[in-house]
Design an enzyme around this catalytic site. Structure first.
Site, short mmCIF file in Angstrom:
data_model
loop_
_atom_site.label_atom_id
_atom_site.label_comp_id
_atom_site.label_asym_id
_atom_site.label_seq_id
_atom_site.Cartn_x
_atom_site.Cartn_y
_atom_site.Cartn_z
N HIS A 121 -13.70 -2.14 15.05
CA HIS A 121 -13.47 -0.76 14.59
C HIS A 121 -13.57 0.19 15.78
O HIS A 121 -14.43 0.00 16.65
CB HIS A 121 -14.50 -0.40 13.51
CG HIS A 121 -14.26 0.94 12.90
ND1 HIS A 121 -14.89 2.08 13.35
CD2 HIS A 121 -13.43 1.34 11.91
CE1 HIS A 121 -14.46 3.12 12.63
NE2 HIS A 121 -13.58 2.69 11.75
N LYS B 186 -21.52 -5.77 4.46
CA LYS B 186 -20.65 -5.36 3.34
C LYS B 186 -20.44 -6.54 2.38
O LYS B 186 -20.46 -6.38 1.16
CB LYS B 186 -19.28 -4.87 3.85
CG LYS B 186 -19.37 -3.61 4.69
CD LYS B 186 -18.09 -2.80 4.69
CE LYS B 186 -17.06 -3.24 5.66
NZ LYS B 186 -16.03 -2.20 5.91
N LYS C 255 7.89 3.78 2.03
CA LYS C 255 9.32 3.54 2.29
C LYS C 255 9.69 2.23 1.59
O LYS C 255 9.59 1.15 2.19
CB LYS C 255 9.60 3.39 3.79
CG LYS C 255 9.09 4.52 4.65
CD LYS C 255 10.26 5.34 5.14
CE LYS C 255 9.81 6.38 6.13
NZ LYS C 255 9.90 7.72 5.76
N GLU D 38 0.85 -1.20 0.00
CA GLU D 38 0.00 0.00 0.00
C GLU D 38 0.88 1.24 0.00
O GLU D 38 1.88 1.29 0.72
CB GLU D 38 -0.89 0.01 1.25
CG GLU D 38 -1.78 1.26 1.31
CD GLU D 38 -2.62 1.32 2.59
OE1 GLU D 38 -3.56 0.53 2.71
OE2 GLU D 38 -2.32 2.17 3.44
N ARG E 281 -15.74 3.79 3.98
CA ARG E 281 -16.50 4.95 4.45
C ARG E 281 -15.57 6.14 4.61
O ARG E 281 -15.87 7.26 4.22
CB ARG E 281 -17.16 4.64 5.80
CG ARG E 281 -18.06 5.77 6.28
CD ARG E 281 -18.44 5.59 7.74
NE ARG E 281 -17.30 5.81 8.62
CZ ARG E 281 -17.35 5.72 9.94
NH1 ARG E 281 -18.48 5.39 10.52
NH2 ARG E 281 -16.28 5.95 10.68
N ALA F 18 -9.21 11.22 2.86
CA ALA F 18 -10.57 11.39 3.39
C ALA F 18 -11.06 12.75 2.93
O ALA F 18 -10.33 13.73 2.98
CB ALA F 18 -10.55 11.31 4.90
N THR G 81 -4.02 4.70 -1.40
CA THR G 81 -5.06 5.22 -0.51
C THR G 81 -5.69 6.48 -1.11
O THR G 81 -5.20 7.06 -2.09
CB THR G 81 -4.52 5.53 0.90
OG1 THR G 81 -3.63 6.63 0.81
CG2 THR G 81 -3.83 4.33 1.51
N GLN H 55 -7.22 -4.17 9.00
CA GLN H 55 -6.47 -3.13 9.71
C GLN H 55 -5.19 -3.77 10.24
O GLN H 55 -5.13 -5.00 10.40
CB GLN H 55 -7.36 -2.63 10.86
CG GLN H 55 -6.77 -1.57 11.74
CD GLN H 55 -6.48 -0.31 10.96
OE1 GLN H 55 -5.47 -0.28 10.25
NE2 GLN H 55 -7.31 0.70 11.07
N ALA I 197 -19.77 2.28 4.42
CA ALA I 197 -19.11 1.66 3.27
C ALA I 197 -20.05 0.71 2.53
O ALA I 197 -19.99 0.61 1.30
CB ALA I 197 -17.86 0.91 3.74
P1 FAD Z 1 -17.71 0.98 7.60
O1 FAD Z 1 -17.61 -0.41 7.12
O2 FAD Z 1 -18.87 1.78 7.12
O3 FAD Z 1 -17.71 0.94 9.20
C1 FAD Z 1 -17.45 2.10 9.94
C2 FAD Z 1 -18.07 2.00 11.33
O4 FAD Z 1 -19.49 2.03 11.23
C3 FAD Z 1 -17.74 0.73 12.09
O5 FAD Z 1 -17.62 1.08 13.44
C4 FAD Z 1 -18.95 -0.16 11.88
O6 FAD Z 1 -19.13 -1.07 12.95
C5 FAD Z 1 -20.08 0.87 11.84
N1 FAD Z 1 -21.21 0.49 10.98
C6 FAD Z 1 -21.15 -0.13 9.78
N2 FAD Z 1 -22.39 -0.28 9.27
C7 FAD Z 1 -23.27 0.26 10.20
C8 FAD Z 1 -24.68 0.41 10.25
N3 FAD Z 1 -25.48 -0.05 9.28
N4 FAD Z 1 -25.21 1.03 11.35
C9 FAD Z 1 -24.42 1.49 12.36
N5 FAD Z 1 -23.06 1.36 12.35
C10 FAD Z 1 -22.50 0.76 11.28
N6 FAD Z 1 -9.27 5.83 5.19
C11 FAD Z 1 -9.12 6.80 4.26
O7 FAD Z 1 -9.53 7.94 4.47
N7 FAD Z 1 -8.53 6.52 3.04
C12 FAD Z 1 -8.07 5.27 2.73
O8 FAD Z 1 -7.55 5.06 1.64
C13 FAD Z 1 -8.22 4.24 3.71
N8 FAD Z 1 -7.78 2.98 3.45
C14 FAD Z 1 -7.98 1.98 4.38
C15 FAD Z 1 -7.58 0.68 4.08
C16 FAD Z 1 -7.75 -0.36 5.00
C17 FAD Z 1 -7.30 -1.76 4.66
C18 FAD Z 1 -8.35 -0.07 6.27
C19 FAD Z 1 -8.52 -1.17 7.29
C20 FAD Z 1 -8.76 1.23 6.57
C21 FAD Z 1 -8.60 2.26 5.64
N9 FAD Z 1 -9.02 3.58 5.89
C22 FAD Z 1 -8.85 4.56 4.95
C23 FAD Z 1 -9.63 3.92 7.18
C24 FAD Z 1 -11.17 3.81 7.14
O9 FAD Z 1 -11.70 4.71 6.20
C25 FAD Z 1 -11.70 4.11 8.55
O10 FAD Z 1 -11.36 3.10 9.44
C26 FAD Z 1 -13.19 4.43 8.64
O11 FAD Z 1 -13.46 4.98 9.92
C27 FAD Z 1 -14.10 3.22 8.46
O12 FAD Z 1 -14.18 2.85 7.15
P2 FAD Z 1 -14.93 1.49 6.73
O13 FAD Z 1 -14.93 1.42 5.28
O14 FAD Z 1 -14.40 0.35 7.49
O15 FAD Z 1 -16.43 1.84 7.28
#
Ligand code: FAD
Length: 292
Positions: free
Chosen positions: A149, A165, A272, A17, A107, A51, A48, A176, A125
């Protein structure tokens, strides 16, 4: 190539990444980084997405460079929390235009002092995944969290939402960062119990420097193992020693994961390439023997 086809064809995949630069003037540095990383022959490189979409154009440009110029499959991250469906459609059109068909649908973190969900903007997401699958033409991945999370204290619910999802059409997951492999094995078992059967790629974060590891663990909520803590304490004032110890830790973690049959390893390179190179040197025969 679609990432799911890579994952179905061979195990384990090895991928990297990178993140786009905050300033456009640094774009050439990132292109050099991916060029160096491509020499390690990864199965794919992910890029990435800032945000709020700040570095969105650079994400597309770097992903395009990786795929069309370097001949390595790329995975473009895409966050939706600050976007409307029309804005997302513009980006997906651009990705398709460039022949980029792998997307990690996220998300994104909720910006401070912003009402969530903002009217007209995506909420989770899963909603983005649903739209991308409906649009068609993409292999869509998602993020998952072996320690849960940070926004959701209820780990059981967190996995139920993860299932949403996957049911929405997410073809694979990337985790993560985590430092204790048992945490991952336990998580995989819980996914199996919930009938979540898509490939899960293990995200590995090597130490590049003490400040970045402190920041990342705080943000992600990842638990440090006693062994890891001892390493940080012992070498925190000696960056080169810490880097060497951190690389050895990552190699050991990866060997154990491969021995236990994970679908793939995704290395958070923090841009890096020298760290990714050291790790790859530590697992070259292991990866080679898995490919035979
Ligand atoms: P979601 O899957 O939507 O989940 C987010 C939160 O909402 C979780 O706590 C979940 O339990 C909760 N939730 C989900 N669905 C519901 C529902 N229906 N009702 C209530 N709660 C719900 N961030 C960036 O900005 N740019 C990136 O490029 C980026 N890359 C990443 C790559 C990886 C591999 C990982 C692990 C994370 C990355 N992130 C990135 C961080 C990520 O955007 C954050 O962790 C964000 O807060 C959650 O994104 P998500 O897609 O997991 O969200």
């Amino acid at each position: 190539m679609k990432i799911i086809d890579i994952l179905n064809k061979k195990k384990p995949s090895v991928s990297f990444e990178v993140f786009p630069p905050k300033e456009n003037s640094k774009l050439a540095d990132v292109m050099n980084t991916v060029e160096r990383l491509s020499r390690q022959k990864p199965d794919f490189i992910s890029v990435t997405y800032g945000a709020g979409g700040g570095t969105c154009a650079n994400t597309c440009e770097i992903a395009d460079y990786i795929q069309s110029r370097l001949g390595v499959t790329s995975l473009a991250h895409l966050t939706c929390v600050s976007s409307t469906s029309n804005e997302i459609r513009k980006i997906t059109a651009e990705l398709k235009n460039k022949g980029l068909h792998n997307v990690l649908a996220l998300r994104g973190d909720i910006p401070k002092d912003v009402e969530h969900p903002s009217p007209g903007h995506y909420k989770q997401a899963a909603d983005l995944i649903r739209d991308l699958v409906k649009e068609g033409g993409f292999c869509v991945g998602g993020a998952c969290y072996p320690e849960g999370h940070v926004d959701n204290p209820n780990k059981e619910k967190d996995i139920d939402y993860l299932k949403e999802k996957v049911d929405a059409g997410c073809a694979f997951l990337i985790t993560q960062l985590f430092f204790d492999n048992n945490v991952l094995y336990n998580f995989l078992y819980r996914l199996f119990q919930k009938n979540i059967n898509v490939p899960v790629i293990a995200g590995i974060m090597p130490v590049t420097n003490i400040n970045s590891i402190r920041r990342m663990t705080k943000l992600s909520g990842a638990t440090l193992t006693p062994k890891y803590k001892a390493m940080l304490d012992r070498f925190e004032h000696s960056p080169e020693a810490l880097r060497q110890a951190g690389t050895a830790y990552a190699v050991e973690q990866i060997i154990d994961l491969i021995s236990n049959g994970v679908s793939g390893i995704h290395i958070y390179t923090m841009n890096k390439p020298e760290i990714a190179e050291s790790i790859m040197a530590g697992i070259s025969e292991i990866i080679g023997s898995e490919k035979k």
